[in-house]
Design a protein around this motif. Structure first.
Motif, PDB file in Angstrom:
ATOM      1  N   ARG A  88     -43.521 -72.554 -26.617  1.00  0.00           N
ATOM      2  CA  ARG A  88     -43.782 -71.710 -27.778  1.00  0.00           C
ATOM      3  C   ARG A  88     -45.199 -71.144 -27.742  1.00  0.00           C
ATOM      4  O   ARG A  88     -45.411 -69.956 -28.021  1.00  0.00           O
ATOM      5  CB  ARG A  88     -43.558 -72.526 -29.053  1.00  0.00           C
ATOM      6  CG  ARG A  88     -43.532 -71.676 -30.310  1.00  0.00           C
ATOM      7  CD  ARG A  88     -43.085 -72.465 -31.526  1.00  0.00           C
ATOM      8  NE  ARG A  88     -43.999 -73.565 -31.828  1.00  0.00           N
ATOM      9  CZ  ARG A  88     -43.655 -74.842 -31.748  1.00  0.00           C
ATOM     10  NH1 ARG A  88     -42.428 -75.189 -31.365  1.00  0.00           N
ATOM     11  NH2 ARG A  88     -44.533 -75.798 -32.043  1.00  0.00           N
ATOM     12  N   VAL A  89     -46.188 -71.974 -27.381  1.00  0.00           N
ATOM     13  CA  VAL A  89     -47.581 -71.516 -27.278  1.00  0.00           C
ATOM     14  C   VAL A  89     -47.705 -70.454 -26.190  1.00  0.00           C
ATOM     15  O   VAL A  89     -48.363 -69.424 -26.374  1.00  0.00           O
ATOM     16  CB  VAL A  89     -48.524 -72.695 -26.972  1.00  0.00           C
ATOM     17  CG1 VAL A  89     -49.925 -72.184 -26.637  1.00  0.00           C
ATOM     18  CG2 VAL A  89     -48.592 -73.644 -28.160  1.00  0.00           C
ATOM     19  N   GLY A  90     -47.040 -70.699 -25.052  1.00  0.00           N
ATOM     20  CA  GLY A  90     -47.081 -69.739 -23.960  1.00  0.00           C
ATOM     21  C   GLY A  90     -46.481 -68.402 -24.349  1.00  0.00           C
ATOM     22  O   GLY A  90     -47.042 -67.345 -24.051  1.00  0.00           O
ATOM     23  N   LEU A  91     -45.343 -68.427 -25.034  1.00  0.00           N
ATOM     24  CA  LEU A  91     -44.670 -67.199 -25.445  1.00  0.00           C
ATOM     25  C   LEU A  91     -45.515 -66.423 -26.452  1.00  0.00           C
ATOM     26  O   LEU A  91     -45.687 -65.199 -26.332  1.00  0.00           O
ATOM     27  CB  LEU A  91     -43.305 -67.526 -26.051  1.00  0.00           C
ATOM     28  CG  LEU A  91     -42.488 -66.319 -26.547  1.00  0.00           C
ATOM     29  CD1 LEU A  91     -42.188 -65.370 -25.401  1.00  0.00           C
ATOM     30  CD2 LEU A  91     -41.182 -66.800 -27.202  1.00  0.00           C
ATOM     31  N   LYS A  92     -46.058 -67.124 -27.448  1.00  0.00           N
ATOM     32  CA  LYS A  92     -46.892 -66.448 -28.449  1.00  0.00           C
ATOM     33  C   LYS A  92     -48.139 -65.848 -27.810  1.00  0.00           C
ATOM     34  O   LYS A  92     -48.575 -64.753 -28.181  1.00  0.00           O
ATOM     35  CB  LYS A  92     -47.291 -67.442 -29.549  1.00  0.00           C
ATOM     36  CG  LYS A  92     -46.135 -67.829 -30.470  1.00  0.00           C
ATOM     37  CD  LYS A  92     -46.582 -68.813 -31.540  1.00  0.00           C
ATOM     38  CE  LYS A  92     -45.434 -69.146 -32.492  1.00  0.00           C
ATOM     39  NZ  LYS A  92     -45.820 -70.112 -33.544  1.00  0.00           N
ATOM     40  N   SER A  93     -48.708 -66.566 -26.832  1.00  0.00           N
ATOM     41  CA  SER A  93     -49.889 -66.057 -26.138  1.00  0.00           C
ATOM     42  C   SER A  93     -49.574 -64.767 -25.394  1.00  0.00           C
ATOM     43  O   SER A  93     -50.324 -63.789 -25.476  1.00  0.00           O
ATOM     44  CB  SER A  93     -50.424 -67.099 -25.146  1.00  0.00           C
ATOM     45  OG  SER A  93     -50.794 -68.286 -25.814  1.00  0.00           O
ATOM     46  N   LEU A  94     -48.450 -64.754 -24.672  1.00  0.00           N
ATOM     47  CA  LEU A  94     -48.073 -63.570 -23.894  1.00  0.00           C
ATOM     48  C   LEU A  94     -47.791 -62.377 -24.799  1.00  0.00           C
ATOM     49  O   LEU A  94     -48.135 -61.237 -24.458  1.00  0.00           O
ATOM     50  CB  LEU A  94     -46.847 -63.877 -23.025  1.00  0.00           C
ATOM     51  CG  LEU A  94     -47.095 -64.832 -21.849  1.00  0.00           C
ATOM     52  CD1 LEU A  94     -45.788 -65.131 -21.118  1.00  0.00           C
ATOM     53  CD2 LEU A  94     -48.114 -64.240 -20.878  1.00  0.00           C
ATOM     54  N   ILE A  95     -47.168 -62.620 -25.947  1.00  0.00           N
ATOM     55  CA  ILE A  95     -46.917 -61.535 -26.909  1.00  0.00           C
ATOM     56  C   ILE A  95     -48.240 -60.949 -27.391  1.00  0.00           C
ATOM     57  O   ILE A  95     -48.430 -59.726 -27.421  1.00  0.00           O
ATOM     58  CB  ILE A  95     -46.088 -62.042 -28.104  1.00  0.00           C
ATOM     59  CG1 ILE A  95     -44.662 -62.388 -27.661  1.00  0.00           C
ATOM     60  CG2 ILE A  95     -46.055 -60.997 -29.228  1.00  0.00           C
ATOM     61  CD1 ILE A  95     -43.830 -63.072 -28.730  1.00  0.00           C
ATOM     62  N   TYR A  96     -49.169 -61.832 -27.751  1.00  0.00           N
ATOM     63  CA  TYR A  96     -50.486 -61.375 -28.214  1.00  0.00           C
ATOM     64  C   TYR A  96     -51.200 -60.600 -27.098  1.00  0.00           C
ATOM     65  O   TYR A  96     -51.766 -59.528 -27.331  1.00  0.00           O
ATOM     66  CB  TYR A  96     -51.324 -62.578 -28.640  1.00  0.00           C
ATOM     67  CG  TYR A  96     -52.723 -62.216 -29.082  1.00  0.00           C
ATOM     68  CD1 TYR A  96     -53.001 -61.911 -30.410  1.00  0.00           C
ATOM     69  CD2 TYR A  96     -53.766 -62.147 -28.164  1.00  0.00           C
ATOM     70  CE1 TYR A  96     -54.283 -61.558 -30.813  1.00  0.00           C
ATOM     71  CE2 TYR A  96     -55.054 -61.793 -28.554  1.00  0.00           C
ATOM     72  CZ  TYR A  96     -55.301 -61.508 -29.876  1.00  0.00           C
ATOM     73  OH  TYR A  96     -56.578 -61.146 -30.264  1.00  0.00           O
ATOM     74  N   PHE A  97     -51.193 -61.148 -25.874  1.00  0.00           N
ATOM     75  CA  PHE A  97     -51.864 -60.492 -24.752  1.00  0.00           C
ATOM     76  C   PHE A  97     -51.310 -59.088 -24.527  1.00  0.00           C
ATOM     77  O   PHE A  97     -52.067 -58.144 -24.296  1.00  0.00           O
ATOM     78  CB  PHE A  97     -51.672 -61.302 -23.461  1.00  0.00           C
ATOM     79  CG  PHE A  97     -52.317 -62.666 -23.479  1.00  0.00           C
ATOM     80  CD1 PHE A  97     -53.305 -62.981 -24.402  1.00  0.00           C
ATOM     81  CD2 PHE A  97     -51.925 -63.633 -22.566  1.00  0.00           C
ATOM     82  CE1 PHE A  97     -53.893 -64.240 -24.420  1.00  0.00           C
ATOM     83  CE2 PHE A  97     -52.512 -64.893 -22.559  1.00  0.00           C
ATOM     84  CZ  PHE A  97     -53.498 -65.190 -23.496  1.00  0.00           C
ATOM     85  N   GLU A  98     -49.987 -58.965 -24.569  1.00  0.00           N
ATOM     86  CA  GLU A  98     -49.351 -57.680 -24.278  1.00  0.00           C
ATOM     87  C   GLU A  98     -49.725 -56.642 -25.335  1.00  0.00           C
ATOM     88  O   GLU A  98     -50.003 -55.484 -25.010  1.00  0.00           O
ATOM     89  CB  GLU A  98     -47.830 -57.853 -24.211  1.00  0.00           C
ATOM     90  CG  GLU A  98     -47.120 -56.813 -23.374  1.00  0.00           C
ATOM     91  CD  GLU A  98     -47.524 -56.873 -21.904  1.00  0.00           C
ATOM     92  OE1 GLU A  98     -47.523 -55.809 -21.258  1.00  0.00           O
ATOM     93  OE2 GLU A  98     -47.847 -57.969 -21.409  1.00  0.00           O
ATOM     94  N   VAL A  99     -49.737 -57.047 -26.585  1.00  0.00           N
ATOM     95  CA  VAL A  99     -50.094 -56.127 -27.669  1.00  0.00           C
ATOM     96  C   VAL A  99     -51.546 -55.648 -27.521  1.00  0.00           C
ATOM     97  O   VAL A  99     -51.832 -54.445 -27.590  1.00  0.00           O
ATOM     98  CB  VAL A  99     -49.895 -56.800 -29.045  1.00  0.00           C
ATOM     99  CG1 VAL A  99     -50.489 -55.932 -30.158  1.00  0.00           C
ATOM    100  CG2 VAL A  99     -48.415 -57.039 -29.307  1.00  0.00           C
ATOM    101  N   MET A 100     -52.460 -56.574 -27.283  1.00  0.00           N
ATOM    102  CA  MET A 100     -53.884 -56.219 -27.226  1.00  0.00           C
ATOM    103  C   MET A 100     -54.216 -55.383 -25.993  1.00  0.00           C
ATOM    104  O   MET A 100     -55.008 -54.435 -26.077  1.00  0.00           O
ATOM    105  CB  MET A 100     -54.742 -57.482 -27.256  1.00  0.00           C
ATOM    106  CG  MET A 100     -54.628 -58.285 -28.531  1.00  0.00           C
ATOM    107  SD  MET A 100     -54.897 -57.321 -30.054  1.00  0.00           S
ATOM    108  CE  MET A 100     -56.647 -56.945 -29.899  1.00  0.00           C
ATOM    109  N   THR A 101     -53.630 -55.702 -24.838  1.00  0.00           N
ATOM    110  CA  THR A 101     -53.925 -54.905 -23.648  1.00  0.00           C
ATOM    111  C   THR A 101     -53.325 -53.508 -23.749  1.00  0.00           C
ATOM    112  O   THR A 101     -53.915 -52.539 -23.261  1.00  0.00           O
ATOM    113  CB  THR A 101     -53.394 -55.598 -22.368  1.00  0.00           C
ATOM    114  OG1 THR A 101     -52.024 -55.965 -22.539  1.00  0.00           O
ATOM    115  CG2 THR A 101     -54.210 -56.839 -22.044  1.00  0.00           C
TER     116      THR A 101
END
Length: 439
Positions: A88-101
């Protein structure tokens, strides 16, 4: 609600009796940077000769980054009772990363189209000497999506540590942690050993940080000595475009993110000022990684969340690198009178959205990824990279600083999202500031 693990931070980040003003790390690094700039400007050859100081300091930092990440991730993940939390932490991190980049790439394209730093240069790409970028373009041909994904898996367990590949180390750490957790009670002694090893490596970082002013001095003296202040004047419009874009991203986009998460961007920047000055001097975001992780733990972020988000962010959340790649790409098109339609620019954005994730997997990452991306755009003059080679070092410094800020904020946001952020400790630490290092 998941219990927040008590952070084990290095001794130099523990508050104690205030020190004398000249013993503050940020002040020492700042003075070293000023002296380095002066030496590089007035004595360029001597400034260039200082390069080993910066290089060897970064080697010392990289020496400890891989085992530190391994120990932190393994202890954090193996301590979790529910492995679903890791996913869950990994998935939320990747979602955040994708939005910000994505936002960073879009802002870069908009800014360079508005300010047009390359307009009017009318450079013929056929007249450019591409020998200076031959090494980058050769490496660029080796950068593919399949190649990047395959690169995550190391050839050997120890190979990842030898080469200092963060993604590979993170990959091994997670698998090892899962295997250790499966041992149950039998794995507890190993977990204690890893925890002690983690604290030992943090203490090693503390020792090495005494050399940080020397490393910053050598790196900045080399940069100014080799490329000269003249490069700044010649590319003033390009540098102004990039740094105004970077300031906008930090002061608007990241500031809004901080406000939505319930904290002050200004207080956070003050809290990590030592690390930001170190990155400014060394032009490497990796130099700040160990202390950034320690400070995030001290702020009340769960240790396992810090161990997962920060290393992953150093590969997937390179906001500053995304900004410089889009600004430089459109600048080259403008300077060489290469027309890029709106559709072509949007295609470039989508391609960079994928290729930028590999920027940390190779030496000279962002520049090589940029070369690989531009080479995939039909009719784009890749030879135009020669135009920005001399000024790239100055731009990459800004990118490294934005990367560190972005990954620090990302960790806090994900920790709060996961409800593993000690809010009382977090606000108390931010209000008090970074504190003092022990003598």
């Amino acid at each position: 609600m998941t219990t927040v693990a008590q952070p084990a931070v290095p001794a130099d980040l523990v508050k104690s009796t205030p020190k004398k003003w000249y013993r503050h790390l940020y002040l020492q690094v700042l003075v070293a940077v000023i002296i380095g700039i002066s030496l590089g400007y007035f004595h360029p050859s001597l400034g260039e000769a200082m390069k080993p100081l910066g290089d060897n300091f970064l080697k010392l930092i990289k020496l400890m980054v891989a085992p530190l990440i391994f120990c932190t991730v393994v202890h954090g993940v193996a301590s979790m009772s529910d492995m679903k939390t890791v996913g869950r932490v990994g998935l939320k991190s990747l979602i955040y990363f994708e939005v910000m980049t994505t936002i960073a790439l879009a802002i870069g394209i908009i800014a360079v189209n508005v300010m047009k730093p390359g307009a009017g240069m009318h450079i013929d790409p056929s007249t450019l000497d591409v020998s200076a970028i031959a090494g980058y373009t050769k490496a660029a041909h080796e950068q593919t999506v399949v190649g990047f994904l395959s690169h995550i898996i190391p050839k050997t367990v120890f190979g990842a540590f030898v080469d200092g590949e963060l993604l590979q180390v993170l990959f091994i750490s997670i698998i090892f942690a899962v295997g250790l957790q499966m041992l149950g009670e039998r794995g507890k002694p190993m977990l204690q050993v890893i925890d002690v090893a983690s604290q030992t490596f943090f203490n090693m970082v503390r020792v090495v940080m005494y050399l940080s002013p020397l490393g910053a001095f050598g790196a900045i003296a080399f940069t100014i000595g080799k490329y000269g202040i003249g490069a700044l004047a010649s590319y003033a419009h390009l540098l102004a475009t990039y740094y105004l874009t970077a300031f906008f991203f930090v002061l608007v986009i990241l500031n809004i993110t901080c406000r939505l998460a319930g904290f002050s961007l200004v207080k956070f920047l003050r809290y990590i000022r030592d690390e930001l000055l170190l990155v400014l001097g060394t032009s490497s975001s990796e130099s700040a990684l160990p202390r950034l992780m320690a400070k995030l733990e001290r702020l009340g972020c769960d240790k396992s969340t810090v161990g997962l988000v920060v290393p992953a962010g150093y590969s997937f959340n390179l906001d500053g690198s995304c900004l410089n790649m889009t600004v430089l790409a459109i600048f080259i098109a403008q300077a060489t009178d290469t027309y890029l339609s709106l559709g072509q620019q949007l295609t470039l954005l989508l391609v960079l959205l994928l290729t930028s994730k590999g920027a940390a997997s190779v030496s000279g990452g962002a520049f090589i990824v940029l070369a690989a991306t531009l080479g995939s755009v039909p009719g784009f003059p890749v030879a135009g990279l020669v135009l920005v080679l001399g000024v790239y070092r100055f731009i990459s410094e800004g990118g490294a600083i934005v990367n560190v800020i972005g990954n620090g904020i990302a960790t806090i946001v994900v920790a709060k999202w996961e409800k593993v952020l000690d809010l009382e400790m977090f606000h108390r630490e931010l209000d008090a500031g970074p504190g003092e290092a022990k003598a």
